[in-house]
Each structure stands twice: as C-alpha cells, then as structure tokens.
Design an enzyme around this catalytic site. Structure first.
Site, PDB file in Angstrom:
ATOM      1  N   HIS A  13       1.017  -1.377  -0.023  1.00  0.00           N
ATOM      2  CA  HIS A  13      -0.136  -0.105   0.075  1.00  0.00           C
ATOM      3  C   HIS A  13       1.034   1.114  -0.089  1.00  0.00           C
ATOM      4  O   HIS A  13       1.603   1.676   0.979  1.00  0.00           O
ATOM      5  CB  HIS A  13      -0.844   0.041   1.190  1.00  0.00           C
ATOM      6  CG  HIS A  13      -1.925   1.215   1.275  1.00  0.00           C
ATOM      7  ND1 HIS A  13      -3.154   1.003   1.516  1.00  0.00           N
ATOM      8  CD2 HIS A  13      -1.649   2.524   1.227  1.00  0.00           C
ATOM      9  CE1 HIS A  13      -3.759   2.136   1.284  1.00  0.00           C
ATOM     10  NE2 HIS A  13      -2.920   2.965   1.187  1.00  0.00           N
ATOM     11  N   HIS A  15       1.533   5.361  -1.761  1.00  0.00           N
ATOM     12  CA  HIS A  15       1.090   6.525  -2.450  1.00  0.00           C
ATOM     13  C   HIS A  15       2.396   7.243  -2.950  1.00  0.00           C
ATOM     14  O   HIS A  15       3.094   7.693  -2.401  1.00  0.00           O
ATOM     15  CB  HIS A  15       0.398   7.530  -1.380  1.00  0.00           C
ATOM     16  CG  HIS A  15      -0.861   7.212  -0.855  1.00  0.00           C
ATOM     17  ND1 HIS A  15      -1.894   7.197  -1.449  1.00  0.00           N
ATOM     18  CD2 HIS A  15      -1.024   6.492   0.067  1.00  0.00           C
ATOM     19  CE1 HIS A  15      -2.761   6.539  -0.895  1.00  0.00           C
ATOM     20  NE2 HIS A  15      -2.291   6.135   0.273  1.00  0.00           N
ATOM     21  N   LYS A  99      -9.349  -0.505  -5.979  1.00  0.00           N
ATOM     22  CA  LYS A  99      -9.432   0.239  -4.635  1.00  0.00           C
ATOM     23  C   LYS A  99     -10.843   0.978  -4.243  1.00  0.00           C
ATOM     24  O   LYS A  99     -11.142   1.619  -5.290  1.00  0.00           O
ATOM     25  CB  LYS A  99      -8.234   1.298  -4.565  1.00  0.00           C
ATOM     26  CG  LYS A  99      -8.107   2.159  -3.377  1.00  0.00           C
ATOM     27  CD  LYS A  99      -7.657   1.272  -2.185  1.00  0.00           C
ATOM     28  CE  LYS A  99      -7.969   1.808  -0.822  1.00  0.00           C
ATOM     29  NZ  LYS A  99      -6.769   2.782  -0.349  1.00  0.00           N
ATOM     30  N   HIS A 136     -10.445   1.032   1.741  1.00  0.00           N
ATOM     31  CA  HIS A 136     -10.243   2.150   2.689  1.00  0.00           C
ATOM     32  C   HIS A 136     -11.609   1.992   3.707  1.00  0.00           C
ATOM     33  O   HIS A 136     -12.625   2.198   3.303  1.00  0.00           O
ATOM     34  CB  HIS A 136     -10.043   3.521   2.297  1.00  0.00           C
ATOM     35  CG  HIS A 136      -9.903   4.559   3.083  1.00  0.00           C
ATOM     36  ND1 HIS A 136      -8.659   5.075   3.131  1.00  0.00           N
ATOM     37  CD2 HIS A 136     -10.766   5.075   4.157  1.00  0.00           C
ATOM     38  CE1 HIS A 136      -8.759   5.879   4.224  1.00  0.00           C
ATOM     39  NE2 HIS A 136      -9.988   5.789   4.652  1.00  0.00           N
ATOM     40  N   HIS A 174      -4.794  -0.645   5.873  1.00  0.00           N
ATOM     41  CA  HIS A 174      -4.180   0.387   7.129  1.00  0.00           C
ATOM     42  C   HIS A 174      -5.123   0.266   8.253  1.00  0.00           C
ATOM     43  O   HIS A 174      -5.838   1.307   8.814  1.00  0.00           O
ATOM     44  CB  HIS A 174      -4.016   1.734   6.555  1.00  0.00           C
ATOM     45  CG  HIS A 174      -4.744   2.471   5.728  1.00  0.00           C
ATOM     46  ND1 HIS A 174      -6.288   2.349   5.860  1.00  0.00           N
ATOM     47  CD2 HIS A 174      -4.796   2.938   4.453  1.00  0.00           C
ATOM     48  CE1 HIS A 174      -7.010   3.027   5.064  1.00  0.00           C
ATOM     49  NE2 HIS A 174      -6.090   3.420   3.960  1.00  0.00           N
ATOM     50  N   ASP A 245       1.568   2.693   3.695  1.00  0.00           N
ATOM     51  CA  ASP A 245       0.606   3.824   3.240  1.00  0.00           C
ATOM     52  C   ASP A 245       1.399   5.269   3.500  1.00  0.00           C
ATOM     53  O   ASP A 245       0.829   6.113   4.082  1.00  0.00           O
ATOM     54  CB  ASP A 245      -0.721   3.874   4.468  1.00  0.00           C
ATOM     55  CG  ASP A 245      -1.813   4.897   4.209  1.00  0.00           C
ATOM     56  OD1 ASP A 245      -1.691   5.211   3.013  1.00  0.00           O
ATOM     57  OD2 ASP A 245      -2.452   5.367   4.908  1.00  0.00           O
TER      58      ASP A 245
END
Ligand code: NCD
Ligand code: ZN
Length: 349
Positions: A13, A15, A99, A136, A174, A245
């Site tokens: 995971h 970004h 996602k 999420h 997360h 994350d």
C-alpha cells in the site's frame, strides 16, 4: 552488532504521487522493495486502463535506470466504474487490484463511491476473475465519531461484502483498531498495517498543540488499539502484511490545510523493525514484510535478499524536493529528528 537478512520485502500500500514529488521520493521504495501496490488517488484519479498505463509509464521514467522495482497498478472505483474496463484491465495485467474509497473518506477521494451496494455486480465479477478488492474501511457519515468510523464501516458495509462474496480477495487497508484485527482473522481476509499505527496513538496529534504531522486517515486510535495492532503485525499470522501507506504532502500544504497522510517510506523498514524488536518478534519480521503478502496474492516471494543492521540511525528533519538542483519544497518524514536503532544495509544476493 545484530544483523538480519530477509527476503526482499514488498509494500502492499503506497502513494507515489506524480511529477516532481514522484521523482524525488520513488527511490525510497524502489531501492529496497521488489514490488509496491500503487494507490490510484492521484489528483485526477486512475479510473481507466489508459490512465493506469500513462501513470505506470511516468513511474517507470522516474526510476533509476537499472531498477527492477515493479509498480502494481490499481483502479479507483467510483459510481461510474465500467465493469468491462475494470475486468479487462485486470485480465490484461494493467490492473493488479481495485481500490474502494468511500466518497470523501480521505485525500483525493471526492470521486469515491457513494453507495457501495451499487458495486455489488462489479464485486461479483471481481470474485469470478480473482481480482483483489482493496478497501479504505471508514464510513464518511458526519454523524459517526471519527474514532469509530472503521468499526462502523466493518459493521455496516464490510461484513455484508465478506458474507456475500466469500471468495472475493479482500484487503482491509491500514487497519487501526482491535475490532479490525479480530474481523480480519475471523473472516478470511487480509490486512495491511502501517508503521505509524504501530508507533503512535491518538495523543500524538495533540502533543505540543495541534500537530498535523501525525494526522493521517484512518486516524490513530486509543492505546489499546495500538497494542492490538502490534500484536497482530508481529504475530507472523498470514493475514497481516506490510503496507506503509506512505503518503507524502509538502510541509507547506500540510501546515496550511492539515492534509491527511504520513510520509514514512524513507524509514518504514527501520520503523517496523523497531517494533518487532520491542515485541521480541524479530523472527517474524520476514513473514510480515516479505512472505505473507505474496502468499495472500498468490505470487512468488522476491528472489533477492535485504540486509538490515542494528546501528544508530538519525532520521532527517526534512526530505528536500529538488527541481534542477533547486530545493522547491520539503516533506517531513515519519520519525523526523529521532534516532532509530536499525538501518537498511542494502541488497545482498
Ligand atoms: C492518504 C493520501 O494522502 O493519499 N492519506 C492518508 O492519510 N493515509 C490516503 C489514504 O490512504 O487514506
Ligand atoms: Zn493510503
């Protein structure tokens, strides 16, 4: 000096952002991880095969030349998602997973899903074709207390999805609560756990005044939850795996708008390792970092190995964002200014 050599890890995971930030931060992941699942919440989200291909190309261009790092692309689900596009993209190896962001749950999620039940037909096709669903897991109902949003999401949405699609490969991303830890184990799904949720509880956001450095979503919860997460991550259990994350925001933006996200990729392995050592579970670190994820996703573990050493490691206060040799911005890493006790030594063959 203690050393630990493990199979090269993956980050399930991550970004990476775009443009200049992407170019300046990618090496923190590409150097030491084999693969990473790249989140699709770019400014204009990745909702099509074409946009995923373009994004993947820009990631490849930002990598150092000899890099073997493999970005695993995801499609951002929305109320308008085209099932054909999603499944085609999966079958043609453009998308690794889909996602699900509930609308407005987090950074760049305004295009997210308003009514999750409307996606059930899509989940059915994903289950049939073996496409993973990454979630999420927070409700966005403003009447629900922010510290309860993960738990309420599990009760209102996730338990129904897991019941209705028992073969769908689901990852609750997360996780932040003991409630999620229990749900994941009882329902045969996977979960990523971040380094920051193993180190901080909700007090961190209020130390020395309102402190956006430790504001991320889902927000850190009370101490009992942090302790349950540490137990889960260090247990070696197959359903829990590494997902940083890591979510960089320039300091000027974070200070101005208090955006959610903690940039941890420069120190994530060392940060996790600190926790495993404190929990007397160094033997389980390789499972969490390098084996459980591939096993969950039916992929081979990486071939190379990574060596880590116990040595004092002072973390920088800032990471510069550089353009043409000029510093144009800065990002604060997790553990900024602290001295950690572990350091990545490098790849060994
Ligand atoms: C992430 C980001 O900045 O993109 N922020 C965060 O607090 N984790 C989005 C996300 O994963 O929720
Ligand atoms: Zn994220």
């Amino acid at each position: 000096m203690k050393t630990l050599t493990i199979i090269k890890p993956d980050d399930w995971h991550l970004h990476l952002r775009e443009g200049l930030v992407l170019k300046n931060i990618i090496q923190y992941t590409s150097e030491y991880y084999g693969r990473a699942v790249i989140m699709p919440n770019t400014k204009s989200p990745i909702t099509s095969i074409d946009s995923a291909i373009t994004y993947k190309k820009s990631i490849a261009e930002a990598l150092p030349e000899s890099s073997k790092f493999e970005p695993l692309m995801t499609m951002y689900l929305s109320d308008e998602t085209d099932k054909g596009e999603l499944i085609n993209g999966f079958k043609n190896n453009v998308f690794f997973a889909a996602k699900l962001y509930p609308a407005n749950a987090t950074t760049n999620s305004s295009h997210g899903v308003k009514k999750i039940e409307n996606l059930y037909e899509i989940f059915e096709s994903m289950q049939d074709s073996g496409m993973p669903l990454l979630i999420h897991g927070e409700v966005t109902d403003s009447e629900v207390d922010i510290f309860d949003r993960e738990e309420v999401f599990i009760d209102r949405e996730l338990s129904a999805i897991a019941r209705r699609f028992p073969k769908l490969k689901i990852v609750l991303e997360h996780i932040t609560t003991s409630y999620a830890v229990d749900f994941v184990q009882e329902n045969n799904i996977g979960a990523t756990i971040t380094p920051h949720h193993l180190h901080i509880n909700r007090n961190a956001m209020f130390f020395g005044g309102l402190n956006s450095d430790f504001y991320c979503l889902p927000v850190a919860k009370r101490e009992s939850n942090r302790l349950a997460l540490r137990k889960a991550a260090t247990s070696g259990k197959e359903c829990f795996f590494l997902g940083t994350d890591s979510a960089p925001h320039l300091i000027k933006w974070k200070a101005f708008c208090g955006c959610a996200g903690i940039f941890n990729s420069p120190v994530a392995l060392e940060s996790y390792l600190t926790v495993f050592e404190e929990e007397n579970a160094l033997d389980n670190f390789e499972k969490f970092a390098s084996l459980n994820g591939p096993k969950f996703y039916n992929m081979p573990p990486n071939r190379e190995k990574l060596k880590l050493v116990s040595r004092l490691n002072k973390v920088a206060e800032f990471i510069d964002v550089i353009e043409d040799k000029n510093i144009v911005g800065q990002i604060k890493p997790f553990h900024a200014g602290e001295t950690l006790k572990w350091q990545v030594e490098g790849i060994v063959n």
